[in-house]
Design a protein around this motif. Structure first.
Motif, mmCIF file in Angstrom:
data_model
loop_
_atom_site.group_PDB
_atom_site.id
_atom_site.type_symbol
_atom_site.label_atom_id
_atom_site.label_comp_id
_atom_site.label_asym_id
_atom_site.label_seq_id
_atom_site.Cartn_x
_atom_site.Cartn_y
_atom_site.Cartn_z
ATOM 1 N N PHE A 109 -3.132 -2.291 -9.235
ATOM 2 C CA PHE A 109 -2.232 -3.320 -8.998
ATOM 3 C C PHE A 109 -3.123 -4.605 -8.729
ATOM 4 N N MET A 154 -9.283 4.359 -8.230
ATOM 5 C CA MET A 154 -8.194 5.118 -7.824
ATOM 6 C C MET A 154 -7.392 5.492 -8.871
ATOM 7 N N ARG A 175 3.744 1.377 -2.087
ATOM 8 C CA ARG A 175 3.851 1.735 -3.352
ATOM 9 C C ARG A 175 2.596 2.200 -3.966
ATOM 10 N N THR A 176 1.427 1.970 -3.615
ATOM 11 C CA THR A 176 0.044 2.529 -3.964
ATOM 12 C C THR A 176 0.200 3.901 -3.898
ATOM 13 N N PHE A 182 1.069 -1.084 0.147
ATOM 14 C CA PHE A 182 0.024 -0.054 -0.004
ATOM 15 C C PHE A 182 0.759 1.291 -0.059
ATOM 16 N N TYR A 198 -1.693 3.618 -11.918
ATOM 17 C CA TYR A 198 -1.254 1.918 -12.077
ATOM 18 C C TYR A 198 -2.773 1.294 -11.421
ATOM 19 N N LEU A 216 8.930 2.725 -9.625
ATOM 20 C CA LEU A 216 8.161 2.445 -8.400
ATOM 21 C C LEU A 216 8.671 1.145 -8.139
ATOM 22 N N SER A 272 -3.977 -6.175 -0.176
ATOM 23 C CA SER A 272 -2.570 -5.613 0.245
ATOM 24 C C SER A 272 -2.254 -3.986 -0.512
ATOM 25 N N THR A 273 -2.870 -3.801 -1.430
ATOM 26 C CA THR A 273 -2.479 -2.654 -1.936
ATOM 27 C C THR A 273 -3.020 -1.427 -1.693
ATOM 28 N N LEU A 274 -4.284 -1.595 -0.816
ATOM 29 C CA LEU A 274 -5.219 -0.445 -0.263
ATOM 30 C C LEU A 274 -4.592 -0.236 1.309
ATOM 31 N N HIS A 275 -4.452 0.827 1.561
ATOM 32 C CA HIS A 275 -4.027 1.064 3.014
ATOM 33 C C HIS A 275 -5.099 0.558 3.912
ATOM 34 N N ARG A 318 2.808 11.018 -11.564
ATOM 35 C CA ARG A 318 2.192 9.702 -11.017
ATOM 36 C C ARG A 318 0.712 9.875 -10.640
ATOM 37 N N GLY A 319 0.049 8.982 -11.227
ATOM 38 C CA GLY A 319 -1.579 8.932 -11.018
ATOM 39 C C GLY A 319 -2.111 10.176 -11.651
ATOM 40 N N ARG A 324 2.379 6.063 -3.414
ATOM 41 C CA ARG A 324 3.601 6.579 -4.234
ATOM 42 C C ARG A 324 3.021 6.449 -5.773
ATOM 43 N N ALA A 325 2.280 5.500 -6.070
ATOM 44 C CA ALA A 325 1.860 5.403 -7.352
ATOM 45 C C ALA A 325 0.808 6.658 -7.808
#
Lengths: 315, 621
Positions: free
Chosen positions: B395, B466, A216-217, A214, B393, B355, B400-403, B387-388, A219-220
């Motif tokens: 993922f 997102m 990396r997310t 997360f 991106y 990244l 695991s990629t969301l806070h 970025r963004g 930052r992305a």
């Protein structure tokens, strides 16, 4: 949330009872006759017998425990023979001073420790990281009582910046600036070790989090690095830092005993040591139970803070 | 063991700790043969002599006793008491822990409740209570310190034992008719012992400090006997006039505790498997760039990856994850990148916006042009703004990629507010709209959910929302549907396809699934061992694969309704990218490989739009 706090408070009751049982059992370890131990070997047999009766020592142990517990629940912790005043009065007065010292040290070590850990992790293997790691290593290796003594030598005796000891100046003191002036050195000396421990832990917690997906997310999607570190990463790292803060609060409270001796701080730790040396066991017993109970309540506050931070904890 | 020691001593600080500790221990052990004066012989005429005075290298104390002699004797006492306390605490604590962990059930419950209660005390209160009851004295201080540390061992060892007690060899021992005592002593203990020893080595410094502390308070060793703590305590009254009597024992405690700490850290690090492999990644905001050679020229594509090389430097190994990859997309186009796990497709994608976790990641060559601007080695702020906002991106594995600790609305709003100065309320409104765009029902209430409150498919939609937040020009989707079941996968794919047609965004779609490629992508590039082996329009590549690897890869896909046929798995494994063979990386697994395949550089050839990196292609392109 209110329900959760209530639940935690109720779950503390057996722990608090356990504490009284443990203290009671330890105190019953006293070799020989407790009344003689309290009054000293020169006491007359009449006095010993009277004290035995007063303390209920002629009754069976279980009954004695419940009498003691019942008295404490009504605020009666017994009477200190060395000070000739109720134990609870003395403990409350001394605990106030300890709270000021330990509370300040706890805030200091939490803020400084976490900050140092975050900087260290964000600059891993950089100059700041190495410098912090070095200072932390020294910090956690110096006994707090020795550190306190050296601080007195340097800042009070040689540089004359700060008062040598005490909580207030003997003449003309008593206001807040005077208190703060006296508080600086003992609070710093007391915070040193815990700061080091928290800094280390925060660093490794941050490094662990910074490897997560997360981050990396974040930052992305173009979140500025400062916010990635101080927001996303620190927030997630706090989940593992907060329980350690609770544990370190116990160590700060423990360290306060030494610091109160070194700096002549009129706190509960110094009271306990004096009481032990004078064999004033009721004062020791009451002081230990009271402080331990406060620590249990503090840890509930830590748990509540944790549940506020982490929505995954079922409240 | 020797590898462990080598690791331990590669850590120079740990070695320093070991040396300091060894010197102290040796000095203390040879006390009987050292020409020391009687540590308790008072000579009040010679009190408070400064260090380096005649006959007293460290001076004398308030009773004129030789400080050097007292220091060494005190150190011996402190070490002995600390180590004894550690051994006692470890023995009793481990016994309790093993019993609790081995028997489990109610025994475990009762014991651990008690241990928890003991741990509810700040340690010194317990120690003070014990000393108060038993009376001051070194022996009683030792008992107090040991008792205070029993719960620590009990809890740790119980945890290990619980794990071991369920293992097969314990069951086997039970079936063989061994008694509990015998199982504990012969089966469990040998496995737990290393953990006990490590826990002891990390706490012994602490126990030395604690006993010294109690002595400092006057509750430990009583005069004339002195350990380091009581030396310091006695010296305190003369601290201001004669500081050396305090400093000498204080520094000794410091040295002992520090050297034990250093050694303990070294032991812990040496046992850490991640450190052992040298694979700890560092948390940089952008991937390191160390480009050598010429930088390729820009093209007029929207996003052009040109001859990109990304490596991982781990210890002495260099893993060439991406070995010269060129890809390009135009607006509204969807490019599929396909390959097995470890073929370098994700690393290629992450390199675009810097990244790749770094170190170990390093971009060593090539360029990435977005609208003609090179992103590799661009300043951090330039990259961050893109970025963004320009390139976004999606993922894999959205849990695991969301806070985990932010509401998804906050995470969406933050994506927008990182690039556009709009109010919180406006960002929130846009977040709700984004959730509606990706067809999340009840968007108004869902926006306040935490990621763990949503299903996998919902979370993936949030990930897509997102990515869309700032209406980027390019979306790089890294296996966005791999973790989902097929119906959700189909919905997500059609969602992405709609968005591409409506908004004209370019998609780079990374996958190992040919079905997905066929459904979504205009063109496809096949990657193997960090390089592109074939490229072309999707239909053409699928119908007539030119590279043997592509053909075999397609043959691996089971066909729905195609009846039962033998699936042709590719024998062997992809090569390790730290030791690539010369020539074609696929040659060892290829049934058509010739000698010429195993040497020299094989170029990507063919007439646009198709290309293949093979000397003997299945089809001429």
């Amino acid at each position: 949330m209110g329900g959760y706090i209530l639940k935690r408070l109720i779950s503390a009751i057996p722990v608090l009872l356990g504490i009284t049982i443990i203290v009671f059992l330890i105190m019953s370890l006293i070799p020989g006759d407790p009344a003689t131990a309290i009054l000293g070997s020169y006491a007359t047999p009449e006095n010993v017998e009277k004290l035995n009766r007063d303390l209920g020592l002629d009754k069976p142990m279980v009954q004695r425990y419940f009498i003691w517990l019942g008295n404490m629940l009504t605020g009666d912790f017994g009477r200190s023979f060395s000070l000739n005043r109720p134990v609870i009065d003395e403990v409350l007065e001394r605990f106030n001073a300890t709270l000021i010292l330990a509370g300040t040290a706890f805030v200091l070590c939490s803020v400084l420790g976490i900050l140092a850990g975050v900087v260290s992790a964000a600059r891993q293997y950089g100059f700041a990281d190495k410098a912090i790691t070095f200072v932390v290593l020294i910090g956690i290796s110096v006994p707090s009582f020795f550190l306190g003594m050296m601080m007195i030598l340097l800042f009070a005796v040689n540089l004359r910046w700060l008062p040598v000891s005490g909580m207030y100046a003997i003449y003309g003191g008593g206001d807040l600036p005077d208190l703060l002036n006296h508080l600086v050195m003992p609070a710093l000396a007391l915070a040193a070790v815990a700061t080091g421990v928290i800094a280390r832990l925060s660093r490794s917690a941050m490094l662990e989090v910074l490897r997560q997906d997360f981050i990396r997310t974040a930052r992305a999607k173009g979140v500025p690095e400062r916010r990635v570190i101080m927001g996303h990463a620190l927030r997630a790292a706090m989940v593992s830092i907060i329980p350690v803060l609770g544990i370190q609060a116990g160590f700060v409270l423990s360290g306060a005993v030494y610091i109160e001796i070194v700096f002549q701080w009129p706190g509960v730790g110094r009271m306990l040591v004096d009481a032990i040396l004078k064999r004033d066991l009721l004062l020791v017993q009451g002081g230990v139970v009271f402080v331990a109970a406060c620590y249990v309540l503090f840890n509930i506050a830590v748990d509540v803070a944790q549940s506020l931070l982490d929505p995954r904890i079922k409240t | 063991m020797s590898a462990f020691l080598r690791l331990l001593f590669r850590n120079r600080l740990a070695a320093l700790g070991a040396v300091v500790l060894a010197v102290i221990v040796i000095l203390v052990l040879i006390i009987p043969v050292l020409p020391l004066q009687n540590p308790d012989a008072t000579a009040t005429a010679n009190r408070f002599q400064k260090p380096f005075s005649a006959g007293h290298p460290l001076g004398t104390d308030h009773l004129g006793r030789d400080l050097l002699s007292r220091l060494l004797h005190g150190t011996r006492l402190s070490l002995a008491v600390g180590i004894a306390a550690a051994i006692i605490a470890a023995t009793i604590g481990s016994a309790i822990g093993i019993v609790a962990g081995y028997f489990g059930g109610r025994t475990d419950n009762v014991i651990m409740r008690l241990v928890d209660m003991l741990m509810a005390f700040p340690y010194i209160l317990l120690a003070l209570a014990i000393v108060a009851a038993l009376g001051p004295g070194l022996m009683n201080a030792l008992i107090a310190v040991a008792a205070v540390n029993v719960p620590f061992f009990a809890r740790n060892i119980r945890g290990i034992t619980v794990g071991l007690a369920g293992r097969e060899f314990i069951d086997a021992a039970r079936l063989a008719g061994m008694g509990h005592t015998r199982i504990i002593l012969t089966e469990l203990l040998p496995n737990v012992l290393p953990v006990i020893v490590i826990a002891m080595s990390t706490t012994v410094g602490w126990m030395i400090l604690e006993t010294a502390g109690l002595s400092f308070l006057g509750l430990g060793s009583q005069p004339p006997q002195a350990d380091l703590g009581s030396m310091l305590g006695e010296a305190r009254s003369a601290m201001i006039s004669h500081p050396h009597t305090s400093i000498v024992p204080g520094i000794m405690i410091f040295l002992i505790v520090m050297s034990i700490n250093l050694l303990g850290d070294g032991v812990r690090d040496a046992l850490d498997p991640r450190l052992r492999s040298g694979a700890l990644s560092r948390p940089r905001a952008t991937t390191l760039v160390r480009r050598s050679g010429d930088i390729p020229a820009p093209t007029d594509d929207l996003l052009a990856i040109r001859d990109l090389q990304t490596q991982f430097h781990v210890g002495r190994h260099i893993y060439r994850a991406v070995g010269g990859v060129s890809l390009a997309v135009r607006p509204g186009e969807c490019l599929g990148v396909i390959g097995e796990s470890g073929s370098g497709k994700s690393v290629t994608a992450l390199s675009v916006m810097g990244l790749v976790a770094s170190p170990p990641g390093v971009i060593t060559g090539g360029a990435v042009y977005f609208r003609g601007q090179d992103l590799i080695g661009a300043p951090y702020e330039t990259l961050r703004q893109k970025r963004g906002d320009s390139v976004a991106y999606i993922f894999q594995d959205p849990l695991s990629t969301l806070h985990p600790l932010y509401r998804i609305g906050q995470q969406l709003a933050e994506a927008i507010r990182s690039h556009h100065g709009i109010s919180r309320a406006e960002a929130h409104r846009r977040a709700v709209q984004l959730l509606k765009d990706v067809r999340i029902p009840n968007a108004e209430s869902r926006v306040n959910d935490y990621p763990h409150e949503m299903s996998g498919g919902m979370r993936q939609r949030v990930g897509i929302a997102m990515a869309l937040a700032n209406e980027p020009d390019v979306i790089i989707a890294d296996e966005p549907t791999t973790a989902l079941d097929v119906t959700v996968q189909a919905q997500i794919l059609s969602l992405l396809d709609d968005l591409r047609r409506e908004r004209g965004l370019a998609i780079v779609f990374i996958t190992h699934d040919f079905g997905v490629v066929a459904q979504l992508c205009d063109r496809v590039a096949v990657m193997y061992a960090g390089r592109i082996v074939e490229e072309g329009p999707t239909a053409a590549v699928l119908d007539a694969p030119a590279h043997p690897y592509t053909r075999r890869l397609i043959a691996c896909v089971p066909e729905l309704g195609g009846g039962r046929r033998e699936l042709a798995a590719i024998p062997g494994l992809p090569p390790m990218v730290d030791a690539l063979p010369p020539g074609c990386a696929f040659a060892p697994r290829c049934d058509k490989a010739q000698d010429s395949c195993r040497s020299g550089e094989i170029a990507l050839t063919g007439t646009a739009p198709r290309a293949v990196r093979c000397l003997y292609p299945e089809e001429a392109v």
